[in-house]
Design a protein around this motif. Structure first.
Motif, short mmCIF file in Angstrom:
data_model
loop_
_atom_site.label_atom_id
_atom_site.label_comp_id
_atom_site.label_asym_id
_atom_site.label_seq_id
_atom_site.Cartn_x
_atom_site.Cartn_y
_atom_site.Cartn_z
N GLY A 253 0.95 -28.98 1.05
CA GLY A 253 1.61 -29.70 -0.02
C GLY A 253 2.89 -30.40 0.37
N GLY A 254 3.32 -30.22 1.60
CA GLY A 254 4.53 -30.90 2.03
C GLY A 254 4.31 -32.40 2.14
N GLY A 255 5.40 -33.13 2.32
CA GLY A 255 5.30 -34.58 2.46
C GLY A 255 6.63 -35.24 2.24
N SER A 256 6.58 -36.53 1.99
CA SER A 256 7.80 -37.31 1.78
C SER A 256 7.87 -37.76 0.33
CB SER A 256 7.80 -38.53 2.70
OG SER A 256 7.80 -38.14 4.05
N VAL A 257 9.06 -37.73 -0.22
CA VAL A 257 9.26 -38.10 -1.62
C VAL A 257 10.67 -38.66 -1.76
CG1 VAL A 257 10.09 -35.81 -2.29
CG2 VAL A 257 8.98 -37.27 -3.99
#
Length: 123
Positions: free
Chosen positions: A8-12
């Motif tokens: 579920g990680g990522g860039s936001v």
């Protein structure tokens, strides 16, 4: 043994939201509580949230209280971290961990660790 896998990680962008998942497998009945930690290069790993498997009781670090919510789905052996109102300073590698005895936000309370997932919050 217990295996933990984060996703579920990522860039936001700042102000946005992400939900992390931590799926447990193996001897899951040993898990009394699960926690989320985060770490940035050059700093100590910080415990930010934990939850008792049986009761759902939770604990949060002041740095995330009111913005992050930890929850669990015991039928799926999965713990979630809902992260709202994200800030650039929340950028880190996020780890889930599981413990067998007394719940705490200290690293030494945990017996099993996942590999981590990167969260990047841009301003």
């Amino acid at each position: 043994q217990v295996q933990l896998v984060e996703s579920g990680g990522g860039s936001v962008q700042a102000g946005g939201a992400l939900r992390l998942s931590c799926a447990a497998s193996g001897v899951t009945w040993r898990i009394a509580f699960t926690g989320w930690f985060r770490q940035v290069p050059g700093k100590e790993r910080e415990g930010i949230a934990s939850i008792w498997t049986a009761t759902g009781a939770t604990s949060y670090a002041d740095s995330v209280k009111g913005r992050f919510t930890i929850s669990r789905d015991n039928a799926k052996n999965t713990v979630y971290l809902q992260m709202n109102s994200l800030k650039p300073e929340d950028s880190a590698v996020y780890y889930c961990a599981a413990g067998r005895t007394f719940m705490s936000l200290a690293q030494n309370a945990y017996d099993y660790w996942g590999q981590g997932t990167q969260v990047t919050v841009s301003s």
